[in-house]
Design a protein around this motif. Structure first.
Motif, PDB file in Angstrom:
ATOM      1  N   GLN A 120      -4.889  41.730  26.281  1.00 59.54           N
ATOM      2  CA  GLN A 120      -6.269  41.637  26.791  1.00 59.54           C
ATOM      3  C   GLN A 120      -6.924  40.134  25.989  1.00 59.54           C
ATOM      4  N   GLU A 121      -6.490  39.770  25.865  1.00 62.87           N
ATOM      5  CA  GLU A 121      -6.880  38.659  25.295  1.00 62.87           C
ATOM      6  C   GLU A 121      -6.901  36.875  25.526  1.00 62.87           C
ATOM      7  N   THR A 122      -5.637  37.172  26.154  1.00 60.88           N
ATOM      8  CA  THR A 122      -4.631  36.973  27.481  1.00 60.88           C
ATOM      9  C   THR A 122      -5.337  36.419  28.666  1.00 60.88           C
ATOM     10  N   ALA A 128     -11.842  32.986  30.628  1.00 61.89           N
ATOM     11  CA  ALA A 128     -12.760  32.198  30.720  1.00 61.89           C
ATOM     12  C   ALA A 128     -11.967  30.446  31.327  1.00 61.89           C
ATOM     13  N   MET A 129     -11.742  30.084  32.038  1.00 64.93           N
ATOM     14  CA  MET A 129     -10.971  29.286  32.749  1.00 64.93           C
ATOM     15  C   MET A 129     -11.725  29.379  33.941  1.00 64.93           C
ATOM     16  N   GLY A 130     -12.277  30.579  34.710  1.00 68.55           N
ATOM     17  CA  GLY A 130     -12.999  30.400  35.748  1.00 68.55           C
ATOM     18  C   GLY A 130     -12.243  31.694  36.447  1.00 68.55           C
ATOM     19  N   LEU A 243     -16.622  26.675  25.214  1.00 66.57           N
ATOM     20  CA  LEU A 243     -17.324  27.477  24.309  1.00 66.57           C
ATOM     21  C   LEU A 243     -17.752  28.442  25.198  1.00 66.57           C
ATOM     22  N   PRO A 244     -18.954  27.601  25.978  1.00 65.05           N
ATOM     23  CA  PRO A 244     -19.584  28.487  26.902  1.00 65.05           C
ATOM     24  C   PRO A 244     -19.195  29.674  28.008  1.00 65.05           C
ATOM     25  N   ASN A 245     -18.017  29.075  28.583  1.00 62.80           N
ATOM     26  CA  ASN A 245     -17.194  29.781  29.715  1.00 62.80           C
ATOM     27  C   ASN A 245     -16.562  30.847  28.526  1.00 62.80           C
ATOM     28  N   ILE A 246     -15.920  30.666  27.602  1.00 62.18           N
ATOM     29  CA  ILE A 246     -15.560  31.212  26.330  1.00 62.18           C
ATOM     30  C   ILE A 246     -16.339  32.697  26.254  1.00 62.18           C
TER      31      ILE A 246
END
Length: 303
Positions: A120-122, A128-130, A243-246
């Motif tokens: 899940q983390e991956t 987060a990349m898009g 950070l915002p995307n994360i």
């Protein structure tokens, strides 16, 4: 005729010589999911513009910056308390899928991972990349259990049958086993065209134009979509997630499935006999002259 109540300036309906209304050349909301009614004569043809979807499979494995330790019994690599991350080739594939979406060649990027629940983390990293959505197929409970390429290809085929993407971009290989087989097996199971070792990818109509690396240099091929593309290292430089995307990635949908949901049985066909670290390099020898160098090479049997 075009119907869009949200448009402030609806397009002008033109008439051809027969007096039949003709839509403008550039309809607004191009690429949207709205249905467009195109009037070309007495019969009305409905053209449904559906999102172009790209699937990017990713694998969770030991970070490429971590020194690998072999278990004492030689049964495999020790993954306990080791930093894990996304396979570098898969990260490049995700980046390329996102770039195609940003260029208007796709509307959605879906990332898929097959393995343990910790993946899940991956997947969140890829979100987060898009990427827009993620699918996790939990096929193992132990991080030391590696899902073999054929089983991965079968599960991916089932996912693709359900998602109906127009393109699949995967890493050419995983750095933990170097199999370099999943993309080819997946293409065979689907009956799709494939373009491996891609260093450049472009979309032209219903074809993908791929520049691939071969022994003799570079080869450019055109493959009809839908197709499988496997990414090489020189395809792009992946972005860092901000950070915002994360934070946004935590709210993006992540569906959990099992191989049984897709009717696939995960069973190992290969048995690892032994795992060993590479032999340490021997210290070099300094020589004073070319003649001494030649003599040493002859002693070693190199010449």
């Amino acid at each position: 005729m075009y119907a869009n109540p949200a448009a402030k300036n609806p397009p002008i309906i033109q008439e051809n010589k027969t007096g039949i209304p003709r839509p403008p050349k550039n309809p607004y909301l191009a690429g949207s999911t709205a249905s467009i009614c195109s009037i070309a004569g007495p019969d009305i043809n409905l053209i449904n513009i559906k999102p172009k979807k790209i699937i990017a499979p990713i694998k969770r494995l030991i970070d490429h910056n971590v020194k690998v330790r072999v278990k004492a019994d030689g049964s495999g690599v020790d993954l306990a308390n080791v930093k894990m991350s996304m396979n570098p080739f898969d990260e490049i594939a995700v980046e390329e899928a996102i770039r195609l979406k940003e260029a208007g060649k796709a509307d959605e990027v879906v990332v898929v991972s097959i393995g343990v629940k910790q993946a899940q983390e991956t997947l969140r990293t890829a979100l987060a990349m898009g990427a827009e959505r993620a699918i996790l197929v939990v096929a193992a409970d132990d991080v030391h259990q590696d899902i073999e390429p054929l089983a991965v290809a079968k599960i991916l085929k089932a996912v693709i049958d359900a998602e109906a993407p127009g393109l699949v971009i995967a890493g050419k290989q995983a750095i933990d086993n170097d199999m370099n087989a999943t993309g080819q097996m997946l293409a065979a199971l689907l009956g799709w065209g494939q373009a491996t070792y891609a260093s450049e990818v472009g979309i032209e109509g219903d074809h993908a134009v791929v520049t691939r690396e071969v022994d003799g240099g570079l080869q450019t091929i055109k493959v009809k979509l839908p197709a499988i593309v496997t990414a090489d290292l020189r395809l792009n430089e992946p972005r860092y997630a901000s950070l915002p995307n994360i934070m946004k990635a935590k709210k993006k949908p992540l569906d959990e499935k099992t191989p049984a949901d897709y009717g696939v049985e995960v069973s190992n066909r290969l048995e690892i006999i032994k795992t060993a670290e590479p032999a340490e390099r021997a210290a070099g020898i300094k020589v004073e002259s070319v003649d001494e160098l030649v003599a040493k090479l002859k002693e070693a049997g190199a010449v």
